[in-house]
Motif scaffolding. Structure first.
Motif, PDB file in Angstrom:
ATOM      1  N   ASP A 143      -6.863  18.230  -9.179  1.00 41.01           N
ATOM      2  CA  ASP A 143      -7.858  18.199  -8.116  1.00 41.01           C
ATOM      3  C   ASP A 143      -8.321  16.756  -7.891  1.00 41.01           C
ATOM      4  N   ASP A 144      -9.218  16.580  -6.913  1.00 39.39           N
ATOM      5  CA  ASP A 144      -9.541  15.223  -6.477  1.00 39.39           C
ATOM      6  C   ASP A 144     -10.324  14.423  -7.515  1.00 39.39           C
ATOM      7  N   SER A 145     -10.901  15.097  -8.515  1.00 42.80           N
ATOM      8  CA  SER A 145     -11.614  14.362  -9.556  1.00 42.80           C
ATOM      9  C   SER A 145     -10.660  13.680 -10.527  1.00 42.80           C
ATOM     10  N   GLU A 146      -9.361  14.054 -10.474  1.00 44.68           N
ATOM     11  CA  GLU A 146      -8.367  13.469 -11.379  1.00 44.68           C
ATOM     12  C   GLU A 146      -7.159  12.908 -10.646  1.00 44.68           C
ATOM     13  N   ARG A 147      -7.095  13.085  -9.332  1.00 47.42           N
ATOM     14  CA  ARG A 147      -5.883  12.716  -8.617  1.00 47.42           C
ATOM     15  C   ARG A 147      -5.594  11.215  -8.663  1.00 47.42           C
ATOM     16  N   GLY A 148      -6.633  10.412  -8.495  1.00 49.46           N
ATOM     17  CA  GLY A 148      -6.411   8.971  -8.524  1.00 49.46           C
ATOM     18  C   GLY A 148      -5.847   8.527  -9.861  1.00 49.46           C
ATOM     19  N   PHE A 149      -6.411   9.063 -10.948  1.00 48.32           N
ATOM     20  CA  PHE A 149      -5.916   8.729 -12.281  1.00 48.32           C
ATOM     21  C   PHE A 149      -4.491   9.229 -12.475  1.00 48.32           C
ATOM     22  N   ALA A 150      -4.244  10.511 -12.109  1.00 53.01           N
ATOM     23  CA  ALA A 150      -2.910  11.088 -12.297  1.00 53.01           C
ATOM     24  C   ALA A 150      -1.867  10.368 -11.450  1.00 53.01           C
ATOM     25  N   MET A 151      -2.217  10.057 -10.194  1.00 54.04           N
ATOM     26  CA  MET A 151      -1.273   9.361  -9.330  1.00 54.04           C
ATOM     27  C   MET A 151      -1.015   7.948  -9.846  1.00 54.04           C
ATOM     28  N   SER A 152      -2.033   7.313 -10.378  1.00 49.54           N
ATOM     29  CA  SER A 152      -1.857   5.970 -10.929  1.00 49.54           C
ATOM     30  C   SER A 152      -0.990   5.999 -12.185  1.00 49.54           C
ATOM     31  N   VAL A 153      -1.151   7.050 -13.004  1.00 47.34           N
ATOM     32  CA  VAL A 153      -0.270   7.205 -14.162  1.00 47.34           C
ATOM     33  C   VAL A 153       1.169   7.362 -13.696  1.00 47.34           C
ATOM     34  N   ARG A 154       1.356   8.195 -12.666  1.00 56.58           N
ATOM     35  CA  ARG A 154       2.704   8.362 -12.124  1.00 56.58           C
ATOM     36  C   ARG A 154       3.238   7.048 -11.580  1.00 56.58           C
ATOM     37  N   GLN A 155       2.406   6.307 -10.836  1.00 56.59           N
ATOM     38  CA  GLN A 155       2.849   5.027 -10.280  1.00 56.59           C
ATOM     39  C   GLN A 155       3.066   3.976 -11.369  1.00 56.59           C
ATOM     40  N   THR A 156       2.392   4.151 -12.511  1.00 57.62           N
ATOM     41  CA  THR A 156       2.602   3.229 -13.623  1.00 57.62           C
ATOM     42  C   THR A 156       4.013   3.340 -14.171  1.00 57.62           C
ATOM     43  N   ALA A 157       4.656   4.469 -13.906  1.00 52.12           N
ATOM     44  CA  ALA A 157       6.049   4.633 -14.324  1.00 52.12           C
ATOM     45  C   ALA A 157       6.935   3.560 -13.718  1.00 52.12           C
ATOM     46  N   ILE A 158       6.548   3.035 -12.541  1.00 48.13           N
ATOM     47  CA  ILE A 158       7.383   2.018 -11.896  1.00 48.13           C
ATOM     48  C   ILE A 158       7.378   0.710 -12.685  1.00 48.13           C
ATOM     49  N   PRO A 159       6.190   0.123 -13.001  1.00 46.68           N
ATOM     50  CA  PRO A 159       6.247  -1.075 -13.833  1.00 46.68           C
ATOM     51  C   PRO A 159       6.726  -0.825 -15.257  1.00 46.68           C
ATOM     52  N   VAL A 160       6.428   0.355 -15.812  1.00 40.56           N
ATOM     53  CA  VAL A 160       6.916   0.649 -17.167  1.00 40.56           C
ATOM     54  C   VAL A 160       8.444   0.776 -17.153  1.00 40.56           C
ATOM     55  N   GLY A 161       8.958   1.557 -16.203  1.00 37.84           N
ATOM     56  CA  GLY A 161      10.414   1.650 -16.074  1.00 37.84           C
ATOM     57  C   GLY A 161      11.017   0.306 -15.733  1.00 37.84           C
ATOM     58  N   GLY A 162      10.298  -0.458 -14.884  1.00 36.57           N
ATOM     59  CA  GLY A 162      10.779  -1.797 -14.555  1.00 36.57           C
ATOM     60  C   GLY A 162      10.801  -2.709 -15.767  1.00 36.57           C
ATOM     61  N   ALA A 163       9.790  -2.569 -16.633  1.00 34.05           N
ATOM     62  CA  ALA A 163       9.753  -3.380 -17.857  1.00 34.05           C
ATOM     63  C   ALA A 163      10.929  -3.035 -18.764  1.00 34.05           C
ATOM     64  N   ILE A 164      11.230  -1.744 -18.862  1.00 35.62           N
ATOM     65  CA  ILE A 164      12.402  -1.329 -19.654  1.00 35.62           C
ATOM     66  C   ILE A 164      13.672  -1.912 -19.053  1.00 35.62           C
ATOM     67  N   GLY A 165      13.787  -1.794 -17.719  1.00 39.14           N
ATOM     68  CA  GLY A 165      14.955  -2.348 -17.043  1.00 39.14           C
ATOM     69  C   GLY A 165      15.027  -3.855 -17.181  1.00 39.14           C
ATOM     70  N   THR A 166      13.859  -4.517 -17.152  1.00 38.03           N
ATOM     71  CA  THR A 166      13.816  -5.974 -17.278  1.00 38.03           C
ATOM     72  C   THR A 166      14.329  -6.425 -18.640  1.00 38.03           C
ATOM     73  N   GLY A 167      13.980  -5.673 -19.682  1.00 35.58           N
ATOM     74  CA  GLY A 167      14.456  -6.024 -21.019  1.00 35.58           C
ATOM     75  C   GLY A 167      15.877  -5.583 -21.283  1.00 35.58           C
ATOM     76  N   LEU A 168      16.254  -4.420 -20.724  1.00 36.28           N
ATOM     77  CA  LEU A 168      17.548  -3.819 -21.047  1.00 36.28           C
ATOM     78  C   LEU A 168      18.701  -4.315 -20.177  1.00 36.28           C
ATOM     79  N   LEU A 169      18.507  -4.320 -18.851  1.00 37.01           N
ATOM     80  CA  LEU A 169      19.640  -4.588 -17.955  1.00 37.01           C
ATOM     81  C   LEU A 169      20.200  -6.006 -18.066  1.00 37.01           C
ATOM     82  N   HIS A 198      -4.913  23.574  -6.186  1.00 41.12           N
ATOM     83  CA  HIS A 198      -5.948  22.658  -5.734  1.00 41.12           C
ATOM     84  C   HIS A 198      -5.776  22.305  -4.261  1.00 41.12           C
ATOM     85  N   GLU A 199      -5.098  23.153  -3.526  1.00 41.90           N
ATOM     86  CA  GLU A 199      -4.894  22.849  -2.114  1.00 41.90           C
ATOM     87  C   GLU A 199      -6.191  23.015  -1.345  1.00 41.90           C
TER      88      GLU A 199
END
Length: 410
Positions: A137-163, A203-204
């Motif tokens: 719901d909207d009381s947690e959406r910003g946090f949850a969406m930011s956690v999901r979006q954090t996957a991009i820099p975290v995955g990017g960090a893995i790719g930066t070290g690995l690739l 939560h629609e």
């Protein structure tokens, strides 16, 4: 009930894993640019085109994937995107790498293949984002969406070290095969562990929009601002390493450490931003602050472009502020559209973000070649500040920082 509440975090975790897998390639491949330029014998402009091609593919497909997600559901689209991008990486590995080609690789061929991989992987953005909107719901959406979006820099960090290590040690054939295997395995995890029976969106809430997000000026303002705010992030990701190597004379190992630090630090800022804006209901004001801070950092970098220590410090700051805004911008657009049309709204944001991801490396390479790196960071500053123009109409409007549920209350 508690089991269902806990399950939403598991679903978020799978979404994060899927997004991180795509980010390994999207953010990791550009970090191999120093090696790619030599292995493929590309010019600076050709390299810029190739490094931006995945962004072009995502941009071309995001809105389509968003509409399809709203029709078919999250799980189907996630699996389709992960497995199709895996197949494209296999094709690249066996036919478009220096190890497998006898006559050399044309940059247009590799760029086209990476664009197709981006078009396939772009489905992950809308589908995993809509999952967050439906389970939180909207009381947690910003946090949850930011956690999901954090996957991009975290995955990017893995790719930066690995690739870069894989490319240097084993060549680009193995590098692209690793990306293919990772995408296939995560697709299997989605297939077996994600519950597809969550058809009733708990939560629609009804959107305040009377038209599709594609016709909403309010949604488009957030969407356009996201495109401008992507410029500093992609400038640092795609050419930050080459700038540090060519101008500051920093070695490849330290460059990787710095870029990993930027992405991990950006991830932390994303999570904090989501948590903070859930409490304060101030997504638009915080986006403004990040635009101002990012523009100032890149402008100072322009002035200190040849100073090793100051150059690194303000490159890091430019990258951090360029990463920090994603979760709250995606959340704001999706909340304005409503859960039932969140996939479309997220696809719209993704379109401008990845158009900027495609154009930024080309712009940077052209300016760097013609005018030097000082002009590059000046241009980045101007485009970052330009995002503020999109926020002018948000001034003192309560609805931009208020949840849909609160707006609908009498």
């Amino acid at each position: 009930m508690n089991k269902k509440n806990n399950y939403r975090w598991f679903v978020l975790g799978i979404g994060v894993l899927a997004q991180a897998t795509f980010a390994m390639g999207f953010a990791g491949i550009p970090i191999t640019g120093i090696l790619m330029r030599e292995a493929y014998d590309f010019s600076l402009y050709e390299l810029g085109f190739v490094l931006g091609s995945m962004g072009l593919g995502v941009a071309a497909s995001e809105i389509i994937w968003g509409i399809i997600t709203d029709k078919l559901g999250d799980k189907t689209v996630l699996i389709l995107g992960l497995w199709s991008s895996a197949m494209v990486f296999v094709v690249i590995a066996i036919s478009l790498t220096p190890e497998t080609s006898i006559n050399g690789i044309k940059y247009l061929h590799l760029g086209a293949a990476l664009a197709i991989a981006g078009a396939c992987g772009g489905s992950i953005n809308s589908s995993s984002g809509r999952t967050v909107m439906s389970w939180f719901d909207d009381s947690e959406r910003g946090f949850a969406m930011s956690v999901r979006q954090t996957a991009i820099p975290v995955g990017g960090a893995i790719g930066t070290g690995l690739l870069p290590w894989l490319a240097y040690s084993y060549g680009f054939e193995v590098t692209f095969l690793v990306l293919a295997v990772a995408s296939f395995i995560v697709g299997l995890a989605v297939f077996f562990f994600i519950n597809s029976k969550h058809t009733a969106l708990k939560h629609e809430t009804k959107s305040t929009l009377t038209v599709t997000p594609l016709k909403s000026v309010e949604v488009w303002r957030v969407v356009m601002s996201a495109g401008f705010l992507t410029v500093p992030q992609m400038a640092v990701l795609t050419f930050g390493g080459i700038y540090m190597r060519d101008v500051l004379n920093i070695n490849l190992a330290l460059i990787s450490v710095i870029l990993i630090g930027i992405q991990l630090g950006g991830g932390v800022l994303r999570i904090w931003s989501g948590y903070y804006t859930d409490k304060k209901k101030n997504r638009i004001p915080l986006l403004k602050y990040y635009a101002i801070l990012g523009g100032i950092a890149s402008f100072v970098l322009c002035l200190m472009v040849n100073n090793t220590y100051m150059g690194v410090i303000f490159l890091v700051l430019t990258g951090l502020f360029g990463h920090a805004w994603h979760g709250i911008a995606y959340t704001e657009a999706a909340v304005k559209a409503g859960v039932e049309r969140a996939g479309t709204a997220l696809g719209m944001v993704g379109t401008t973000v990845f158009i900027a991801s495609f154009l930024t490396p080309i712009l940077v390479s052209r300016i760097a070649h013609s005018y030097g790196w000082g002009a590059v960071w000046a241009a980045v500053a101007i485009l970052t500040f330009a995002s503020l123009l999109c926020f002018i109409s948000f001034s003192k409007k309560k609805e931009t920082s208020t949840s849909i549920g609160e707006i609908n209350e009498p």
